[in-house]
Write a protein that holds these residues in place. Structure first.
Motif, PDB file in Angstrom:
ATOM      1  N   ARG A  21       0.827  -1.202   0.000  1.00 30.00           N
ATOM      2  CA  ARG A  21       0.000   0.000   0.000  1.00 30.00           C
ATOM      3  C   ARG A  21       0.870   1.264   0.000  1.00 30.00           C
ATOM      4  NH1 ARG A  21      -5.203  -0.460   2.123  1.00 30.00           N
ATOM      5  NH2 ARG A  21      -5.266   1.816   1.844  1.00 30.00           N
ATOM      6  N   ASP A  71      -4.673   9.279   0.784  1.00 31.99           N
ATOM      7  CA  ASP A  71      -5.347   8.127   1.374  1.00 31.99           C
ATOM      8  C   ASP A  71      -5.730   8.450   2.819  1.00 31.99           C
ATOM      9  OD1 ASP A  71      -6.411   5.675   1.757  1.00 31.99           O
ATOM     10  OD2 ASP A  71      -4.610   4.519   1.251  1.00 31.99           O
ATOM     11  N   ASP A  72      -6.543   7.580   3.405  1.00 28.53           N
ATOM     12  CA  ASP A  72      -6.988   7.765   4.780  1.00 28.53           C
ATOM     13  C   ASP A  72      -5.887   7.297   5.728  1.00 28.53           C
ATOM     14  OD1 ASP A  72      -8.328   8.069   7.110  1.00 28.53           O
ATOM     15  OD2 ASP A  72      -9.741   6.428   6.811  1.00 28.53           O
ATOM     16  N   THR A  74      -5.973   6.757   8.838  1.00 25.19           N
ATOM     17  CA  THR A  74      -6.439   5.844   9.883  1.00 25.19           C
ATOM     18  C   THR A  74      -6.325   4.392   9.445  1.00 25.19           C
ATOM     19  OG1 THR A  74      -7.998   7.549  10.612  1.00 25.19           O
ATOM     20  CG2 THR A  74      -8.390   5.308  11.377  1.00 25.19           C
ATOM     21  N   ARG A  75      -6.718   4.105   8.227  1.00 21.27           N
ATOM     22  CA  ARG A  75      -6.651   2.727   7.729  1.00 21.27           C
ATOM     23  C   ARG A  75      -5.214   2.247   7.648  1.00 21.27           C
ATOM     24  NH1 ARG A  75      -9.968   2.681   2.264  1.00 21.27           N
ATOM     25  NH2 ARG A  75      -9.293   0.495   2.382  1.00 21.27           N
ATOM     26  N   THR A  78      -3.831   1.558  11.058  1.00 21.31           N
ATOM     27  CA  THR A  78      -4.328   0.285  11.583  1.00 21.31           C
ATOM     28  C   THR A  78      -3.507  -0.881  11.027  1.00 21.31           C
ATOM     29  OG1 THR A  78      -6.550   1.206  11.751  1.00 21.31           O
ATOM     30  CG2 THR A  78      -6.347  -1.191  11.795  1.00 21.31           C
TER      31      THR A  78
END
Length: 280
Positions: A21, A71-72, A74-75, A78
């Motif tokens: 990612r 991108d987020d 938070t994801r 995690t």
């Protein structure tokens, strides 16, 4: 799109998912490794280790790359937490992550490096790290709030002092006005004017101010009787000063001189005997 080297085969799938990612976000941003270093505050060598699977990227670096790539965070954070647990588990066992089945155990991986400081190769346009920027913003906000509170206290104190001063001045002025007003009201606008209108009635002289024959008039008194004495003294050729109705030192001296000239006791007091001689 950049040509990436294959990630180490022994990486756990969860670690591999995070790194894939991150590589996609870096490609999507269109930034080179040096440009990425300048934008995030982590050196180019550090990003090469992170994206190459040789070192687990810190949470701040992951969040910074997520924002750059749109991108987020938070994801990704995690995924980074899950990968960190796997990475620490593999480090305890002497390797960075759980190896794939049938793959020989690799040499122990190097310890994860602490968060690096921005290197000189990042260039002068390097931005501060997000966490440091957040701490600086919070500190600036606290300083601004403290300064605002101090300014508010000073403004309120100044207003109270000015109000107290103005109130005190107004009260003092009113008090002075109250004390001086009666004096000003009682003071005559101009001293009364007296005149000597001499005339002889039944063998006695009168000046038109008093017709007394036996009133006692002495030093410190004032009024028509004093004016009558002054007019009669002047008629007798003894000057009492001005005809002002005040029995002062000049009038008393004139009375003493008149009494001595008339053979009376020169006590400066006008009684029945002095009146009789003055009017005779």
């Amino acid at each position: 799109m950049s040509r990436w080297k294959e990630l180490p085969a022994e990486l756990d799938p969860r670690v591999r998912q995070l790194l894939v990612r991150l590589r996609r976000l870096k490609d999507h941003s269109g930034l080179s490794v040096r440009q990425l270093a300048a934008r995030t505050g982590y050196s180019a060598k550090s990003w090469e280790r992170y994206l190459g699977g040789r070192s687990l990227p810190p949470a701040e670096a992951v969040a910074a790359l997520a924002r750059i790539g749109g991108d987020d965070p938070t994801r990704l954070l995690t995924l980074r937490e899950v990968a960190a647990e796997v990475w620490e588990h593999g480090k305890d066992r002497g390797r960075p992550a759980v190896p794939a089945a049938g793959t020989p155990a690799p040499e122990p991986a190097a310890e994860p490096e602490p968060e690096p400081q921005p290197e000189s190769e990042a260039g002068p346009e390097a931005e501060p790290r997000p966490a440091a920027e957040i701490r600086l913003s919070v500190r600036s906000l606290r300083i601004a709030l403290a300064a605002g509170a101090v300014a508010l206290v000073l403004a309120v104190s100044t207003a109270v002092l000015v109000t107290w001063w103005l109130t005190g001045r107004s009260g003092a002025d009113a008090d002075r006005a109250g004390r001086t007003a009666p004096l000003a009201a009682s003071a005559p606008a101009s001293p009364p004017s007296y005149s000597c209108r001499l005339q002889r009635v039944d063998g006695a002289w009168y000046a038109g101010n008093s017709r007394t024959l036996d009133a006692t008039v002495g030093y410190g008194q004032s009024g028509p009787d004093v004016v009558e004495v002054q007019c009669l003294l002047r008629r007798a050729g003894v000057s009492p000063g001005g005809i002002d109705g005040m029995f002062g030192p000049l009038t008393r001296g004139a009375v003493v001189r008149f009494q001595k000239r008339a053979g009376l006791i020169g006590d400066g007091i006008v009684g029945p005997r002095t009146w009789k001689v003055l009017r005779g």
